[in-house]
Design a protein around this motif. Structure first.
Motif, PDB file in Angstrom:
ATOM      1  N   LEU A   1      44.296  50.682  26.923  1.00  0.00           N
ATOM      2  CA  LEU A   1      42.938  50.266  27.207  1.00  0.00           C
ATOM      3  C   LEU A   1      42.906  48.965  28.018  1.00  0.00           C
ATOM      4  O   LEU A   1      42.041  48.780  28.869  1.00  0.00           O
ATOM      5  CB  LEU A   1      42.176  50.090  25.887  1.00  0.00           C
ATOM      6  N   LEU A   2      43.872  48.106  27.777  1.00  0.00           N
ATOM      7  CA  LEU A   2      43.916  46.841  28.524  1.00  0.00           C
ATOM      8  C   LEU A   2      44.067  47.085  30.019  1.00  0.00           C
ATOM      9  O   LEU A   2      43.656  46.284  30.840  1.00  0.00           O
ATOM     10  CB  LEU A   2      45.089  45.984  28.042  1.00  0.00           C
ATOM     11  N   PHE A   3      44.673  48.205  30.357  1.00  0.00           N
ATOM     12  CA  PHE A   3      44.840  48.502  31.774  1.00  0.00           C
ATOM     13  C   PHE A   3      43.718  49.370  32.334  1.00  0.00           C
ATOM     14  O   PHE A   3      43.805  49.869  33.450  1.00  0.00           O
ATOM     15  CB  PHE A   3      46.208  49.138  32.039  1.00  0.00           C
ATOM     16  N   HIS A   4      42.685  49.563  31.529  1.00  0.00           N
ATOM     17  CA  HIS A   4      41.487  50.232  32.052  1.00  0.00           C
ATOM     18  C   HIS A   4      40.620  49.137  32.659  1.00  0.00           C
ATOM     19  O   HIS A   4      39.878  48.465  31.965  1.00  0.00           O
ATOM     20  CB  HIS A   4      40.762  50.940  30.908  1.00  0.00           C
ATOM     21  N   LEU A   5      40.767  48.943  33.947  1.00  0.00           N
ATOM     22  CA  LEU A   5      40.148  47.775  34.571  1.00  0.00           C
ATOM     23  C   LEU A   5      38.728  48.058  35.042  1.00  0.00           C
ATOM     24  O   LEU A   5      38.381  49.195  35.344  1.00  0.00           O
ATOM     25  CB  LEU A   5      40.984  47.319  35.768  1.00  0.00           C
ATOM     26  N   PRO A   6      37.924  47.002  35.117  1.00  0.00           N
ATOM     27  CA  PRO A   6      36.556  47.174  35.610  1.00  0.00           C
ATOM     28  C   PRO A   6      36.546  47.736  37.033  1.00  0.00           C
ATOM     29  O   PRO A   6      37.425  47.460  37.841  1.00  0.00           O
ATOM     30  CB  PRO A   6      36.000  45.749  35.609  1.00  0.00           C
ATOM     31  N   LEU A   7      35.530  48.520  37.281  1.00  0.00           N
ATOM     32  CA  LEU A   7      35.323  49.105  38.596  1.00  0.00           C
ATOM     33  C   LEU A   7      34.744  48.053  39.525  1.00  0.00           C
ATOM     34  O   LEU A   7      35.022  47.993  40.704  1.00  0.00           O
ATOM     35  CB  LEU A   7      34.301  50.221  38.413  1.00  0.00           C
ATOM     36  N   ARG A   8      33.867  47.229  38.952  1.00  0.00           N
ATOM     37  CA  ARG A   8      33.258  46.152  39.721  1.00  0.00           C
ATOM     38  C   ARG A   8      32.716  45.115  38.744  1.00  0.00           C
ATOM     39  O   ARG A   8      32.796  45.303  37.524  1.00  0.00           O
ATOM     40  CB  ARG A   8      32.141  46.673  40.624  1.00  0.00           C
TER      41      ARG A   8
END
Ligand code: ADP
Ligand code: MG
Length: 689
Positions: A33-40
């Motif tokens: 989950l930590l590497f699920h980064l924001p899109l913007r």
């Protein structure tokens, strides 16, 4: 206390339903989950004043809520709460939809950070559906707010909560000490890893919004560089292994061999073919095993180049093997290689169905067969050579797979030539493959006419098939391709057979056949062989019309539901025609088009240059499309994007070389020791499996 490997199911707020959603999308542990980064990111740092609102838009306020009332609504499934937001400058009406528990959740009189959309209602403004949070813990307002791509039903707001909870409970600095050699960190001005991860989720209050949104914040750059450096180090390590091995076989390259090769040639090589052949033959003569990738657009003539390299091996008293991805292609290559080389050398075909396998294997082991053609799998399986010199792997863009295939050949270390039509833009291939040797055939044989391509809407289907019937009557041969039948699409499968049958009825008088994923392999091979022989005039197929099929007499390709194919796939399909002297045509028939579909088909209709198609393909699919890059055989990254981050790819490549070539400090040694064992693993991922 949380760890990076803690299963997400152990987190508060993740029940069975959510954990199913997360697991289905591949998120099982905290680290995932930590590497699920924001899109913007949205800048909600500015706290507005109620009296200062001067237009519609999204606003953050700080104030108290007052007069909250549940409003009765007649429509079922809809509930309303109304009230007022007060700050020291004024009051604004607020409305919430479907927040039945809101009144029990907020305290009238307490100060909240309130963020939402302001709309004009008649003569005044109204705030709709805002989030309300205690000032100290505001996630959705009063700061730079990350906007996450949804995971299943888990939307951005839910993810924001989840991520905040995780970050608060993790001691990232202790769990993720930065192992990047300080030298490199300083060179590029990079922040430590833990800080980087924290800041991409929780940008500091002074963060530069533009850089965040361009993935160029300090946090992003550290993550991007880290990923790219690892890949480049793995490639460099791999390469340094290759150059340490000494091969036992030697090649003779002299005028006699050159003359033999020349006499075998049915045509003149193109300049590009000559250049690539020279690169290969130079490699053969070095003391280390070759591992070379030959890239060339469909129809650029890779086979003949490989065949000539094999001649060098065979003339040097060495054996060769030629591996194709499918039996059908193996048979096709066997026929053309036997035609080319059969008078001079003993060429064998090894298929799963061949009864003579035991005999073949014995002949190979004794050196009685000089060149064996078969599928990748088959030749891997327990085949002994007497003196294998050169192995050719056709249509294998997945370098890692090739690598493993070679390494599995314990004992003998043949030279290996991998051929691919996978369009990886030239500008990228070198950097992506690191130091692995790459040759590019960037020219088509002379006299090739570009395939005349038309992109038409479904409404014109009738006219297309009427045209097809006329062309068939005039002696043409054609493919008609439907999108792949997926397991879950039984209904469509049926309709494809129905459509195919209807089409066959319409084309009565011209022998035709339907092949799809459910056609038994032998039957399929036989039908394709009869098509190649010219007996069947129309082959109606799903995409099993494989890469590499070479039937030069076929000159028409009709692609149904073209919007469902990727650009590279369309290009591969079109590459099945335009291989003979006849002027060839490709018609792409499409249904309703989305924006991307329109761009894809626009490019497809306007160029036949595989490399331009590849560039456009990567462009259109854009950053972050993991599936897309996977299809192209490129390694997948969690953060980095090989197109957008090209500049950093170059830097990482230079740093990797430097790290390996110089005396190393402790940090560098540690980094390499950590990465080396993972090289193999990376190559699994190269395979896109
Ligand atoms: P691919 O690179 O797609 O594997 P092939 O090796 O199948 O292409 O070659 C495509 C066709 O072009 C074959 O029929 C081959 O005989 C022919 N060909 C290859 N090189 C030349 C050349 N230099 N001149 C004329 N025809 C060629
Ligand atoms: Mg080929």
């Amino acid at each position: 206390m949380l760890g990076l490997q803690t299963p997400l199911t152990e987190l508060r707020g993740i029940g069975p339903a959510r954990s199913r959603v997360l697991a289905a999308a591949g998120f099982e542990r905290v680290l995932d989950l930590l590497f699920h980064l924001p899109l913007r990111y949205e800048d909600r740092r500015l706290v507005a004043r109620v009296a200062g609102v001067s237009g519609e838009g999204s606003y953050t306020f700080e104030g108290r809520l007052r007069g909250l009332k549940d409003i009765r609504v007649r429509r079922r499934g809809l509930s309303l709460v109304r009230g007022w937001l007060d700050d020291e400058t004024g009051s604004m009406p607020v409305v919430w939809f479907n927040r039945p528990y809101l009144r029990s959740q907020v305290d009238e009189g307490a100060t909240y950070v309130v963020h939402g959309a302001v709309r004009r209602r008649g003569s005044r403004y109204e705030l709709g559906n805002p989030t309300c949070e205690a000032v100290e813990q505001a996630l959705h307002g009063g700061r730079v707010v990350p906007v996450y791509p949804a995971i299943g039903k888990l939307g951005s707001i839910g993810l924001r909560h989840l991520m905040a909870r995780i970050l608060a409970a993790l001691d990232l600095e202790a769990l993720l000490p930065d192992r990047l050699p300080p030298l490199l960190r300083e060179r590029h001005g990079l922040v430590p890893l833990a800080q980087a991860l924290r800041e991409v989720h929780e940008p500091p209050s002074e963060a530069d919004l533009e850089r965040l949104n361009a993935r160029r914040s300090p946090g992003h750059l550290r993550l991007i560089y880290g990923e790219l450096l690892e890949l480049q180090l793995e490639l460099a390590i791999l390469r340094s292994h290759e150059t340490r091995v000494e091969k036992r076989h030697r090649y003779t390259v002299d005028d006699r061999v050159r003359k033999i090769a020349r006499d075998l040639l049915p045509f003149r090589l193109t300049k590009a073919q000559k250049r690539v052949l020279k690169e290969i033959v130079d490699d053969l003569q070095t003391p280390h095993p070759m591992l070379r990738l030959v890239q060339g657009d469909v129809g650029s003539g890779k086979t003949i180049v490989a065949a000539l390299a094999l001649v060098v091996a065979l003339e040097s008293e060495l054996q060769g093997c030629f591996m194709a991805p499918t039996e059908l292609l193996a048979e096709q290559h066997f026929r053309s290689l036997r035609q080319l080389l059969g008078d001079r050398y003993r060429v064998g075909l090894m298929t799963g169905s061949s009864r003579r396998r035991a005999t073949l294997a014995r002949d190979l082991a004794r050196g009685r067969i000089q060149l064996i053609v078969g599928t990748h799998a088959l030749i891997q399986e327990a085949v002994e050579f007497q003196r294998l010199g050169l192995a050719v792997i056709d249509e294998q863009h997945r370098f890692g797979v090739a690598q493993r295939e070679v390494l599995q050949r314990k004992g003998s270390r043949p030279d290996v030539l991998v051929m691919t039509a996978t369009p990886i833009p030239r500008s990228l291939a070198l950097t992506v493959y690191g130091d692995l040797a790459l040759s590019v055939i960037d020219e088509l044989p002379p006299g090739r006419l570009p395939v005349h391509t038309r992109v038409v809407p479904e409404g014109e289907r009738g006219a297309v098939y009427a045209w097809l019937r006329r062309e068939l009557a005039a002696g043409a041969q054609a493919y008609v391709v439907f999108p792949l039948i997926e397991e879950s699409e039984r209904v469509r499968a049926k309709s494809i057979e129905e459509m195919g049958e209807r089409l066959r009825g319409y084309l009565r008088g011209h022998p035709s056949a339907i092949v799809h994923g459910r056609t038994p392999v032998e039957e399929r091979d036989e039908l394709v062989a009869r098509f190649a022989a010219g007996e069947i005039r129309v082959l109606i197929a799903t995409t099993i019309i494989e890469v590499g099929i070479d039937v030069p007499t076929a000159s028409i390709m009709i692609i149904e539901s073209a919007e469902r194919f990727g650009l590279s796939q369309l290009h591969q399909l079109r590459g099945r025609v335009g291989r003979g002297r006849a002027r060839s045509s490709c018609v792409a028939i499409h249904g309703e088009l989305g924006e991307n579909g329109e761009r894809r088909l626009g490019v497809f209709g306007s160029t036949t240059d595989g490399f331009r198609i590849a560039e456009a393909d990567l462009d259109i699919r854009g950053p972050g499309d993991l599936l897309g890059t996977r299809q192209a055989g490129l390694p997948t990254f969690r953060v980095a994007n090989i197109v957008a981050d090209r500049d950093w790819l170059e830097r990482a490549r230079a740093d990797a070389r430097e790290l390996l070539s110089r005396p190393r400090d402790l940090a560098a040694e540690e980094l390499l020791a950590r990465i080396a064992p993972r090289a193999a693993d990376r190559y699994e991922r190269f395979a896109g499996g």
